[in-house]
Design an enzyme around this catalytic site. Structure first.
Site, mmCIF file in Angstrom:
data_model
loop_
_atom_site.group_PDB
_atom_site.id
_atom_site.type_symbol
_atom_site.label_atom_id
_atom_site.label_comp_id
_atom_site.label_asym_id
_atom_site.label_seq_id
_atom_site.Cartn_x
_atom_site.Cartn_y
_atom_site.Cartn_z
ATOM 1 N N TYR A 9 10.620 5.020 18.191
ATOM 2 C CA TYR A 9 10.725 5.026 16.732
ATOM 3 C C TYR A 9 12.080 5.546 16.271
ATOM 4 O O TYR A 9 12.769 4.916 15.455
ATOM 5 C CB TYR A 9 9.599 5.883 16.158
ATOM 6 C CG TYR A 9 9.604 6.011 14.658
ATOM 7 C CD1 TYR A 9 9.399 4.899 13.843
ATOM 8 C CD2 TYR A 9 9.801 7.243 14.040
ATOM 9 C CE1 TYR A 9 9.390 5.016 12.458
ATOM 10 C CE2 TYR A 9 9.796 7.373 12.665
ATOM 11 C CZ TYR A 9 9.592 6.264 11.877
ATOM 12 O OH TYR A 9 9.587 6.376 10.517
ATOM 13 N N SER B 286 0.834 -1.198 0.000
ATOM 14 C CA SER B 286 0.000 0.000 0.000
ATOM 15 C C SER B 286 0.867 1.246 0.000
ATOM 16 O O SER B 286 2.085 1.182 0.180
ATOM 17 C CB SER B 286 -0.928 0.016 1.231
ATOM 18 O OG SER B 286 -0.168 0.120 2.422
#
Length: 330
Positions: free
Chosen positions: A194, A53
């Protein structure tokens, strides 16, 4: 077994060859990008993780149109099949390899299957990733936040690279692209898990680039800012911030494939990096001021069902990979 050092005469000719190629391909990327992309990837085998995607899917289509053979990797087989079918409809070559890259055995299985079926891997694009948005003070009892991001963003990417590097080294040709974030330069609050994983990934990438500089194997870091995708929608403040379009993000990726530059970084990232080194305390104060000013309720402990993002995204999703969010017990 002797531990004494042995010296040899270093190869220097590859430096001059690389210098000439660098400028030649960078000029081509400006004046004839479409032709240059075809020259770079036509007939090449490309592994693209996080392919099902968003940016990954569009990059896959562009590379297929340029003549590359795509090995599409993500968790969602249905989405991979749909993408592969759409590529085959216009005559492109695409093959599906579903797998959960947080499982290292899956990384090995996927890479071995691709090399067995296609004979080699010319380009590896580590595009899959996970982003968690949470302040450190809310992670005191959530060490798994750090484990999850490191597992996919760093360790899985390196595992994939370790599988394909021997073949690249043997052929003296190959390109590994590790997708990172402008957050590595800007260090925004709430993204310690992250950014820690992306710092680690970039550290490995730059060391690898140094070690292989005398060969034909190249390494690149791609530092995306926020990209306008569904995954950033739950964070309301992002509606008022300048973000990159998916089309521009795809162009960045294609440019790195053509030029093989060590890093792709925008103006904001360069400014943030300069600010950090020239005025570190001022930079720290600016980030902290904005951190204090933005109060969120509930305090960052929600799970988004967003699809994907580049740069600091919203919450615990393997969204860079295949558009699926994984909900975990709080």
């Amino acid at each position: 077994m002797s531990n004494e050092l042995k010296f040899r005469i270093p190869k220097v000719l590859p430096y001059f060859t690389r210098f000439g190629q660098h400028w030649r391909w960078n000029v081509k990327s400006v004046f004839s990008a479409k032709t240059a992309l075809q020259q770079r990837v036509s007939g090449k085998v490309v592994i693209l993780t996080g392919a099902s995607s968003g940016i990954g899917a569009q990059v896959a289509s562009e590379l297929a149109r340029a003549g590359a053979t795509l090995a599409l990797v993500a968790r969602n087989r249905e989405k991979l099949d749909a993408l592969a079918n759409s590529i085959r409809e216009f005559g492109g070559k695409a093959f599906v390899y579903p797998g959960d890259l947080t499982n290292f055995d899956e990384c090995d299985r996927v890479c071995k299957a691709i090399e067995a079926e296609h004979g080699r891997v010319d380009i590896l694009i580590n595009n899959a990733g996970r982003s968690i948005r949470r302040s450190i003070k809310f992670t005191y009892h959530r060490f798994h936040d750090y484990e999850r991001t490191m597992q996919l963003n760093y360790l899985a990417s390196i595992r994939m690279a370790m599988n394909v590097l021997p073949g690249m080294e043997a052929r003296n040709e190959g390109h590994i692209i590790n997708v990172s974030t402008v957050g590595v330069q800007a260090n925004p609050a709430r993204f310690s898990a992250y950014l820690g994983s992306k710092w680690a990934l970039e550290g490995w990438t730059w060391v690898a680039a140094n070690e292989f500089a005398h060969t034909g194997v190249r390494f690149s870091s791609l530092n995306y800012p926020l990209v306008r995708t569904p995954m950033i929608a739950p964070t309301k403040i992002y509606k008022y911030m300048p973000v990159m379009s998916v089309d521009t993000a795809v162009k960045w990726m294609l440019d790195v494939i053509i030029t093989q530059n060590k890093r792709k970084l925008g103006v904001f990232g360069k400014g943030a990096l300069g600010m950090y080194y020239l005025l570190p305390k001022t930079s720290e104060s600016i980030v902290n001021f904005s951190y204090q000013a933005v109060y969120e309720q509930p305090p960052e402990n929600y799970v988004s069902a967003g699809m994907r993002s580049r740069g600091p995204a919203n919450e615990e999703a393997q969204g860079h990979s295949d558009g699926q969010s994984r909900h975990h017990k709080k």
